[in-house]
Design an enzyme around this catalytic site. Structure first.
Site, PDB file in Angstrom:
ATOM      1  N   ASP A   1     139.167  59.560 -38.554  1.00  0.00           N
ATOM      2  CA  ASP A   1     138.939  59.066 -39.768  1.00  0.00           C
ATOM      3  C   ASP A   1     140.056  57.875 -39.804  1.00  0.00           C
ATOM      4  OD1 ASP A   1     141.240  60.413 -39.993  1.00  0.00           O
ATOM      5  OD2 ASP A   1     141.056  61.153 -41.896  1.00  0.00           O
ATOM      6  N   GLU A   2     140.227  57.230 -38.408  1.00  0.00           N
ATOM      7  CA  GLU A   2     141.048  55.977 -38.406  1.00  0.00           C
ATOM      8  C   GLU A   2     141.198  55.565 -37.077  1.00  0.00           C
ATOM      9  OE1 GLU A   2     145.606  56.784 -38.826  1.00  0.00           O
ATOM     10  OE2 GLU A   2     145.480  58.645 -38.372  1.00  0.00           O
ATOM     11  N   ASP A  20     141.670  53.134 -42.232  1.00  0.00           N
ATOM     12  CA  ASP A  20     141.909  54.675 -42.413  1.00  0.00           C
ATOM     13  C   ASP A  20     140.907  55.077 -43.669  1.00  0.00           C
ATOM     14  OD1 ASP A  20     142.996  57.114 -42.388  1.00  0.00           O
ATOM     15  OD2 ASP A  20     145.150  56.589 -42.809  1.00  0.00           O
TER      16      ASP A  20
END
Length: 396
Positions: free
Chosen positions: A101-102, A11
């Site tokens: 983003d993860e 993350d």
């Protein structure tokens, strides 16, 4: 269930703000806020002053007067996300993206060629820092749930491995909000009964939880509190829903303003739906009020569709039913979500009783926008109105 911690949850930290700090050395180690009207992201230096995502810009600057406010650069964030996912996919072919983003990564079969999962996780963090220039936190555990919790505890810019024999020691002291599915309402219900930690949830009989949470929620939370989560990391899975939302800040919004915002959201979503060759059955309106409480209104359609007009009429009806509540409680965010998604070729087509072929207008508008750009043609109600930002997304 796996016998070893082999699932990674990676993350990126304060993603938008970190990209800004990477690209402008003057912003490094300083409080940064992305977005002036509504906070889209805040660096950890700004978060230390209480600045949070979705807060109004005025409130954020009051909490942190020395913050540097920058306007968002969505293309830069999209490029950074692609570079990060390239590192993920170089690490393992088993990558399940959750957002730009993860992601979850399964590294269970790589021990001989790449080393133990903890070593792989450390190398992943170094490569993303070196190749992309961004900090990332990684949690490592036997299950997806525990890996995600571990990354949350390890933030920012950390690495945390939860060994199988230490799972309950790690999990049980944590607050109940760490359990997936525990939002403010459920946390309050638990708190009213003196249940504040994950361990206290685990020690309760499932039947007691079901008496005030319902059987489905009780079964879900009881399993997670005991570390049970059999879901594998899945690749190539198409999303089950898609949505768009608009943070509004505080202040009165007329019914006409809200209706125009819904029109813009539905236009954007319906085009995404058709581009992905999908149809939806459920339309949901999501609301957040001045006191940060939330509400949803949804309707399931008799026939799956990707037609803008059908979705828009349904969303407009949902908004009309919610207007008295909005007037009473104020509104800070409005969103539309499309659920029950299916591939468009798997749905039985209805008989064409209407004179006009279904979707002909949508097809013409999509072609126009594909050729000349999204702003080439728009609805009259949206002229002169700020339609908000189109944030980068994973492929649909």
């Amino acid at each position: 269930m796996r016998s070893e911690a082999e699932i990674l949850h990676a993350d990126l930290d304060a993603f938008y703000a970190s990209v800004e700090q990477r690209d402008d050395p003057r912003l490094r180690s300083r409080p940064v806020i992305v977005g002036s009207g509504v906070v889209l992201a805040a660096s950890y230096e700004a978060r230390a002053y209480g600045v949070r995502t979705a807060m109004t810009g005025r409130q954020a600057r009051r909490l942190c007067p020395q913050a540097i406010v920058v306007e968002p650069r969505m293309s830069a964030y999209a490029d950074a996300s692609k570079a990060v996912f390239a590192v993920f996919e170089h690490t393992t072919p088993l990558v399940e993206g959750l957002s730009i983003d993860e992601a979850f990564l399964d590294v269970g079969g790589l021990r001989r060629i790449s080393g133990p999962p903890a070593v792989i996780a450390a190398r992943l963090r170094r490569e993303i820092r070196t190749e992309v220039g961004l900090p990332i936190t990684v949690g490592v555990a036997r299950t997806k749930f525990l890996a995600k919790v571990a990354s949350g505890v390890a933030k920012p810019d950390g690495l945390l491995v939860v060994p199988p024999d230490g799972e309950m020691d790690f999990l049980h002291p944590l607050p109940v909000r760490r359990l997936w599915g525990v939002g403010p309402v459920t946390a309050e219900k638990l708190g009213n009964r003196g249940i504040t930690t994950v361990g206290e949830v685990a020690r309760l009989p499932e039947s007691v939880l079901a008496s005030f949470l319902g059987p489905a929620s009780a079964r879900h939370l009881h399993a997670l509190a005991r570390g049970r989560d059999p879901r594998p990391v899945r690749t190539g899975v198409r999303r089950r829903s898609m949505g768009a939302q608009r943070a509004l800040g505080r202040g009165h919004r007329s019914a006409e303003d809200l209706a125009a915002i819904v029109v813009g959201l539905v236009d954007r979503l319906a085009r995404r739906l058709r581009t992905a060759r999908r149809v939806c059955r459920t339309v949901t309106l999501r609301l957040r009020f001045d006191d940060f409480s939330r509400a949803t209104r949804s309707r399931t359609l008799p026939q799956a569709t990707a037609e803008t007009l059908v979705i828009l009429n349904t969303a407009a009806e949902l908004l009309a039913t919610a207007l008295p509540m909005i007037e009473d409680q104020g509104i800070t965010l409005i969103g539309v979500a499309l659920g029950n998604l299916h591939d468009d070729h798997t749905v039985q087509l209805p008989l064409p009783f209407d004179q006009a072929p279904a979707g002909a207008l949508d097809t013409a508008l999509d072609d126009m926008r594909d050729r000349f750009g999204s702003s080439a043609i728009t609805r009259a109600v949206l002229l002169g109105r700020d339609q908000g930002l189109s944030v980068p997304l994973l492929p649909d």
